[in-house]
Design a protein around this motif. Structure first.
Motif, short mmCIF file in Angstrom:
data_model
loop_
_atom_site.label_atom_id
_atom_site.label_comp_id
_atom_site.label_asym_id
_atom_site.label_seq_id
_atom_site.Cartn_x
_atom_site.Cartn_y
_atom_site.Cartn_z
N GLY A 64 34.27 44.82 46.50
CA GLY A 64 32.92 44.37 46.83
C GLY A 64 32.82 42.87 47.00
N ASN A 65 31.58 42.46 47.31
CA ASN A 65 31.30 41.06 47.59
C ASN A 65 30.07 40.68 46.77
N PRO A 66 30.15 39.63 45.95
CA PRO A 66 28.98 39.26 45.14
C PRO A 66 27.76 38.93 45.99
N ASP A 72 26.99 45.91 44.55
CA ASP A 72 28.43 45.69 44.50
C ASP A 72 28.90 45.21 43.12
N VAL A 73 28.12 44.35 42.49
CA VAL A 73 28.67 43.69 41.29
C VAL A 73 27.83 43.88 40.03
N GLY A 74 26.92 44.86 40.04
CA GLY A 74 26.13 45.14 38.83
C GLY A 74 25.38 43.90 38.36
N ILE A 75 25.55 43.59 37.07
CA ILE A 75 24.77 42.45 36.54
C ILE A 75 25.47 41.10 36.68
N LEU A 76 26.62 41.07 37.35
CA LEU A 76 27.41 39.82 37.36
C LEU A 76 26.64 38.61 37.86
N GLN A 98 34.56 34.66 42.21
CA GLN A 98 33.67 34.58 43.38
C GLN A 98 32.21 34.62 42.94
N ALA A 99 31.89 35.49 41.97
CA ALA A 99 30.50 35.59 41.50
C ALA A 99 30.09 34.30 40.78
N HIS A 150 37.04 34.60 49.87
CA HIS A 150 37.41 33.41 49.10
C HIS A 150 36.21 32.49 48.94
N VAL A 151 36.35 31.58 47.99
CA VAL A 151 35.24 30.69 47.66
C VAL A 151 35.36 29.43 48.51
#
Ligand SMILES: C=C(O[C@@H]1C=C(C(=O)O)C=C[C@H]1O)C(=O)O
Ligand SMILES: NC(=O)CC[C@H](N)C(=O)O
Length: 776
Positions: A64-66, A72-76, A98-99, A150-151
């Motif tokens: 996934g992608n934040p 994709d990332v729940g609570i991140l 990334q998140a 990537h960041v």
């Protein structure tokens, strides 16, 4: 000794337990890790209630992608924006980084050239050293990358301090950061991969930094003690977020354990050493029902043994129907039982079918979880803690043999609306009598639970000189007057599916996808013609000798019926083997077709290129993960060896876990947790299996319903009463659900970002051909 408590937040990755164990292995085992998923909490507020209990939080990799938010990332994302988190030491890995950086205003973009399972040199920046996250680390070190995204920093993101970078076709890339004035660190590479070095040092340095911040900077340690006292219940509930309860309590006394004597008879036959044909000549003599696990190609640690399992009238047959959520149990060839009784009982909704017809039939309403538990409980009382060394070391002394189809594995959903699906998803038979052939020492064992080994077999063995001298006179082709209707997947659908896989991998949802196709072969018999399953077996064994050659025909009722299941397999791939203490997985990933121009040397060159290397490494790390979920000591014992088979060269790795005897698990727990086989799914397993089942494969395999793979991609093998087991992957095989009227052949291969459509299509056809050639 005080413990260091880590809350590890996983994003449904296939490397999550590799990270957990890497953490646990530091500081002499004083790191305690509680693993949850990114959606175990609905809100960060809930998470905050347990945070004071932990010294640090690690946020793992995942699909996934934040930028896509909670789906994709729940609570991140929320977590990195939460005030309470500012003082909490955090280590982000890959998706975690990334998140973290997205929350600081960085962008997360797709790489031009994506890296999945590729090892690169990491370069520590001066800030990397001043941050102390890379204390004692050399300026460059190799690590594995699994990322599509990537960041990207900008002049507005000055709080993001670069600690590590790498260089490739994409240019210079950020591989590690710290957030200014916060105990927040992250890396884009995977320190837990078996090809990464200095991963342990990274964790040790992070722990030291976390302790320093908690003690000297934020003072979090003074709050921690109080939270420990009232946080216990919450913590216990967190630990249940991932269910790792064993199938049964193996240390509890079995209660009603049957005392059974084991009868053995031994024949030393020196000239069978290394002679794979001996088993075939032997089975040719046996006219009663038999399940065969033969080695028709012998090699070290695969194919040392052939096993012939002989069902008898007291053998129980367990059949599970996943869509119906029902299991039938009955005795092998129960004289009173007809297939109609079974069908009627399956269509009814009685929990336990009343035994109107005086048969041994029992119907149980249970899902696949229930099936796993119930068969294990039935075996529990029968397992033997064998003291006799010889019996302890035999691979099989009786127990369960059979097939566990793909749908018995995790993450695959059933279709409860499909109430007419009477195709079994699992079929196991309890065996009391068996013949074992040791191809290394030249010994044949007859083994029986009880005293009644079939006379017929003893006679065959007593008179072995006669039949053994003869050469095997099996035909290696099928009768020429039979024609075949062959229905394959449509080429345009395959290329659509291939492109869909590429899209998912480019978006960062998957790193490798094993795309498979199904082919159906319908023999058209001339009038009065017949084609027995045995004849097909004879042909396949000779056309494609393999270490895991199996013949399982389930004629479990006295009357022949039209829905009999039969599997004929020539698989090269062991999925899982276990003894009392060690289990071994042997994933194959990487295939090169054998031709006149292709030799071992050339194949080895191809199999060592980044494409094949990455393909194997991803599954190798995934398989380590499957073992690490339940067992703490896992080692890669063989790293990407090239093996030669009749029609292909394959790249194979071997992973072993030790210490099972002291753990609460048996090999059956490992099997249940690690199905479906990673080499047949791709990674990350959960999301990839779901995409394959619901979107990708229904399109390619229109004639099979709803992305079902059935027997193909499942496993075949046994669980022996002496606590051993061995299961091969159902590939290069054919199977019929209808007594040989139609045969199903699956074939596929792993697709990565380095794959080409033509290359994959050819690989799929090469694999299909290994079994399909029988009909040509
Ligand atoms: C999917 C199949 O094989 C699997 C895929 C392989 C690969 O992608 O290289 C190799 C062996 C198997 O794990 C098949 O034979 O159908
Ligand atoms: N391994 C990972 O965490 C990958 C993160 C993200 N899904 C990517 O592909 O870049």
């Amino acid at each position: 000794m005080s413990l260091f408590h880590v809350l590890f937040i996983d994003s449904y990755d296939s490397f999550c337990f590799n990270v957990q164990r890497l953490l646990e292995q530091q500081l002499n085992g004083t790191v305690e890790v509680t693993t949850i998923r990114n959606d175990s909490f609905q809100t960060v507020g809930e998470l905050n209630q347990v945070l004071p209990f932990f010294d640090a939080v690690v946020i793992g990799p995942g699909p996934g992608n934040p930028k896509n938010g909670a789906q994709d990332v729940g609570i991140l994302n929320d977590l990195f924006h939460d005030k309470e988190m500012i003082t909490v030491p955090i280590l982000g890995i890959c998706l975690g980084m990334q998140a973290m950086c997205l929350a600081q205003g960085c962008d997360v973009e797709q790489l031009d050239t994506i890296k999945h399972g590729q090892v690169y040199e990491m370069l520590v920046t001066p800030e990397g050293y001043t941050s102390r996250l890379f204390d004692d680390c050399p300026p460059t070190f190799k690590s594995t990358r699994y990322h599509s995204l990537h960041v990207v920093t900008s002049n507005k993101t000055t709080d993001v301090i670069p600690l590590v970078t790498t260089k490739d076709e994409n240019g210079q890339l950020l591989m590690g950061v710290q957030i200014k004035e916060r105990p927040w660190f992250a890396v884009q590479y995977h320190p837990e991969s078996c090809c990464s070095i200095k991963g342990d040092l990274l964790i040790q340095n992070f722990i030291k930094l976390a302790q320093h911040w908690n003690q000297d900077i934020t003072g979090r340690y003074s709050q921690k003690i109080q939270a420990t006292l009232n946080g216990i219940d919450k913590l216990k509930s967190l630990q249940r977020a991932i269910d790792r309860t064993p199938l049964f309590n193996k240390f509890a006394s079995p209660g009603t354990s049957e005392k059974m004597s084991i009868f053995t008879k031994k024949y030393q036959i020196p000239n069978i050493i290394n002679d794979a044909q001996f088993t075939l000549k032997l089975v040719d003599q046996i006219h009663q029902d038999k399940f065969i696990f033969a080695s028709s190609s012998l090699s070290a640690n695969r194919g040392e043994w052939s096993i012939i399992a002989l069902p008898d009238s007291s053998s129980l047959v367990y059949t599970h129907f996943n869509d119906l959520e029902k299991t039938t149990i009955h005795k092998w060839q129960d004289p009173n039982l007809k297939y109609d009784h079974i069908k009627t009982a399956l269509n009814g909704d009685d929990d336990l079918a009343t035994n109107e017809n005086n048969t041994s039939l029992k119907i149980i309403s249970e899902d696949k979880e229930g099936f796993w538990k119930n068969i294990s409980n039935d075996m529990k009382g029968k397992l033997i803690d064998e003291k006799n060394e010889e019996l302890k070391n035999l691979p099989f002394i009786g127990g369960l043999v059979g097939i566990l189809g793909y749908e018995m594995g995790s993450y695959i959903s059933n279709d409860k609306t499909n109430t007419t699906n009477l195709k079994p998803d699992a079929k196991l038979v309890f065996i009391n009598n068996c013949i074992l052939v040791n191809h290394v020492d030249g010994v044949v064992y007859l083994v029986s639970r009880g005293e009644c080994f079939p006379e017929e077999i003893i006679n065959i063995m007593e008179n072995n000189e006669a039949w053994e001298r003869e050469s095997l006179n099996w035909k290696s082709t099928l009768p020429s007057d039979i024609k075949y209707d062959i229905v394959m997947s449509k080429p345009e659908k395959y290329s659509e599916a291939f492109n869909m896989c590429q899209d998912y991998m480019h978006k960062g949802d998957s790193y490798e996808i094993c795309l498979t196709t199904q082919t159906t072969v319908t023999p058209k018999l001339p009038s009065n013609g017949a084609l027995s399953t045995w004849r097909i077996f004879q042909t396949l064994v000779q056309r494609n000798p393999a270490p895991f050659t199996s013949y399982l025909e389930f004629n479990d009722l006295v009357e022949r019926y039209d829905e009999e299941l039969c599997l004929i397999s020539s698989s090269p791939e062991r999925f899982l083997k276990w003894d009392q203490d060690i289990c071994e997985l042997r994933p194959i990933k990487g295939t090169v077709k054998k031709t006149d121009e292709m030799n071992l040397e050339k194949a080895t060159k191809i199999l060592k290129t980044p494409k094949e290397f990455g393909e194997n490494l991803m599954i190798l790390d995934l398989i380590r993960n499957d073992l690490y979920e339940l067992l703490p000591n896992v080692k890669v014992d063989e790293f990407m060896s090239v093996e030669e088979y009749k029609t292909v060269y394959q790249l194979v790795s071997v992973v072993r876990a030790t210490g099972m005897s002291q753990s609460c698990y048996t090999g059956m727990d490992i099997l249940k947790h690690s199905l479906p086989p990673g080499s047949m799914t791709g990674a990350p397993k959960k999301i990839t299996v779901e995409m394959l089942q619901h979107e990708i494969e229904p399109m390619v395999n229109e004639m099979t319903c709803g992305g079902r793979r059935g027997v193909y991609s499942g496993v075949t093998g046994y669980w022996s009463l002496n606590g051993r087991g061995d299961w091969s992957v159902n590939i290069r095989c054919m199977y019929s659900y209808d007594s040989g009227t139609n045969w199903h052949l699956g074939a596929g291969g792993a697709i990565t970002v380095l794959s080409t459509l033509e290359g994959e299509r050819e690989e799929m056809f090469t694999k299909l051909e290994t079994a399909l050639q029988v009909f040509q």
